[in-house]
Design a protein around this motif. Structure first.
Motif, PDB file in Angstrom:
ATOM      1  N   THR A  70      56.314  40.759  30.056  1.00 29.23           N
ATOM      2  CA  THR A  70      54.786  40.533  30.634  1.00 29.23           C
ATOM      3  C   THR A  70      54.631  39.751  29.562  1.00 29.23           C
ATOM      4  OG1 THR A  70      55.591  42.300  32.110  1.00 29.23           O
ATOM      5  CG2 THR A  70      53.154  41.385  31.470  1.00 29.23           C
ATOM      6  N   VAL A  71      54.715  40.486  28.128  1.00 28.31           N
ATOM      7  CA  VAL A  71      54.248  39.714  26.827  1.00 28.31           C
ATOM      8  C   VAL A  71      54.574  38.521  26.708  1.00 28.31           C
ATOM      9  CG1 VAL A  71      53.989  40.210  24.921  1.00 28.31           C
ATOM     10  CG2 VAL A  71      54.020  41.980  25.942  1.00 28.31           C
ATOM     11  N   GLY A  72      55.904  38.012  27.287  1.00 25.77           N
ATOM     12  CA  GLY A  72      56.476  36.394  27.302  1.00 25.77           C
ATOM     13  C   GLY A  72      55.368  35.701  27.843  1.00 25.77           C
ATOM     14  N   PHE A  73      55.268  35.912  29.204  1.00 27.48           N
ATOM     15  CA  PHE A  73      54.180  35.831  30.219  1.00 27.48           C
ATOM     16  C   PHE A  73      52.954  35.194  29.879  1.00 27.48           C
ATOM     17  CE2 PHE A  73      57.928  36.326  33.692  1.00 27.48           C
ATOM     18  CZ  PHE A  73      57.693  35.103  34.175  1.00 27.48           C
ATOM     19  N   LEU A  74      52.507  36.831  29.390  1.00 26.66           N
ATOM     20  CA  LEU A  74      50.877  36.204  29.064  1.00 26.66           C
ATOM     21  C   LEU A  74      51.129  35.270  27.993  1.00 26.66           C
ATOM     22  CD1 LEU A  74      50.127  39.530  29.149  1.00 26.66           C
ATOM     23  CD2 LEU A  74      49.398  37.842  30.611  1.00 26.66           C
ATOM     24  N   ILE A  75      51.626  35.165  26.922  1.00 27.54           N
ATOM     25  CA  ILE A  75      51.659  34.341  25.702  1.00 27.54           C
ATOM     26  C   ILE A  75      51.863  33.084  26.066  1.00 27.54           C
ATOM     27  CG2 ILE A  75      52.406  33.426  23.310  1.00 27.54           C
ATOM     28  CD1 ILE A  75      53.603  36.805  22.890  1.00 27.54           C
ATOM     29  N   GLY A  77      51.100  31.929  29.154  1.00 28.48           N
ATOM     30  CA  GLY A  77      50.216  31.589  29.922  1.00 28.48           C
ATOM     31  C   GLY A  77      48.913  30.964  29.063  1.00 28.48           C
ATOM     32  N   PHE A  78      48.489  31.517  28.235  1.00 30.48           N
ATOM     33  CA  PHE A  78      47.081  31.667  26.693  1.00 30.48           C
ATOM     34  C   PHE A  78      47.869  30.065  26.274  1.00 30.48           C
ATOM     35  CE2 PHE A  78      46.074  36.194  27.088  1.00 30.48           C
ATOM     36  CZ  PHE A  78      45.192  35.927  27.770  1.00 30.48           C
ATOM     37  N   ILE A  79      49.077  30.348  26.383  1.00 31.86           N
ATOM     38  CA  ILE A  79      49.682  28.876  25.373  1.00 31.86           C
ATOM     39  C   ILE A  79      48.749  27.154  26.311  1.00 31.86           C
ATOM     40  CG2 ILE A  79      50.915  27.049  24.851  1.00 31.86           C
ATOM     41  CD1 ILE A  79      51.807  29.940  23.043  1.00 31.86           C
ATOM     42  N   GLY A  80      49.224  27.606  27.628  1.00 31.90           N
ATOM     43  CA  GLY A  80      49.218  26.968  28.976  1.00 31.90           C
ATOM     44  C   GLY A  80      47.823  26.183  29.269  1.00 31.90           C
ATOM     45  N   LEU A  85      42.321  23.411  27.780  1.00 34.02           N
ATOM     46  CA  LEU A  85      41.586  23.488  27.944  1.00 34.02           C
ATOM     47  C   LEU A  85      41.140  22.283  27.220  1.00 34.02           C
ATOM     48  CD1 LEU A  85      39.176  25.063  28.339  1.00 34.02           C
ATOM     49  CD2 LEU A  85      38.788  26.452  26.135  1.00 34.02           C
ATOM     50  N   ILE A  86      42.126  21.343  26.020  1.00 33.43           N
ATOM     51  CA  ILE A  86      41.518  20.568  24.535  1.00 33.43           C
ATOM     52  C   ILE A  86      42.167  19.444  25.675  1.00 33.43           C
ATOM     53  CG2 ILE A  86      42.685  20.431  22.320  1.00 33.43           C
ATOM     54  CD1 ILE A  86      43.460  23.043  21.826  1.00 33.43           C
ATOM     55  N   HIS A  87      43.095  19.328  26.316  1.00 35.63           N
ATOM     56  CA  HIS A  87      43.383  18.294  27.008  1.00 35.63           C
ATOM     57  C   HIS A  87      42.637  17.653  27.529  1.00 35.63           C
ATOM     58  CE1 HIS A  87      45.616  15.441  29.098  1.00 35.63           C
ATOM     59  NE2 HIS A  87      46.023  15.395  30.012  1.00 35.63           N
ATOM     60  N   ILE A  88      41.518  18.241  28.268  1.00 35.29           N
ATOM     61  CA  ILE A  88      41.157  17.876  29.135  1.00 35.29           C
ATOM     62  C   ILE A  88      39.757  16.881  29.031  1.00 35.29           C
ATOM     63  CG2 ILE A  88      38.784  18.526  31.088  1.00 35.29           C
ATOM     64  CD1 ILE A  88      40.838  20.649  32.112  1.00 35.29           C
TER      65      ILE A  88
END
Length: 97
Positions: A70-75, A77-80, A85-88
């Motif tokens: 779960t922690v890995g999925f959350l990390i 997800g936030f990175i993506g 958010l920066i790419h747009i």
């Protein structure tokens, strides 16, 4: 600088496996049908041995693995999310829409 002379490498010599290599490698049947079936049977045998060695995790071990996943999925997800958010805005500046 390497000053040692190297032995010439002959094709006939390299084609013959050494005694160590011939003992360590599994023998593959020479018949074409058996040679085609051999990888499948070896995979089946190895899979059966793996399943026999597997054990069901305890409740404590399962919770620990689930929490780490779960922690890995959350990390990830936030990175993506932050990359998007920066790419747009950067993409809008480059394209100039």
């Amino acid at each position: 600088v390497n000053t040692r002379k190297q032995k010439p490498h002959s094709a006939a010599r390299s084609a013959m496996p050494s005694k160590k290599e011939s003992k360590s490698k599994a023998t593959v049947p020479q018949n074409s049908l058996l040679a085609a079936i051999h990888p499948v049977t070896k995979f089946g045998h190895d899979s059966y041995r793996l399943i026999q060695r597997c054990t069901k995790p305890s409740r404590k071990e399962f919770k620990k693995i689930a929490a780490a996943t779960t922690v890995g999925f959350l990390i990830m997800g936030f990175i993506g999310f932050f990359v998007k958010l920066i790419h747009i805005p950067i993409n809008n500046i480059i394209v100039g829409s």
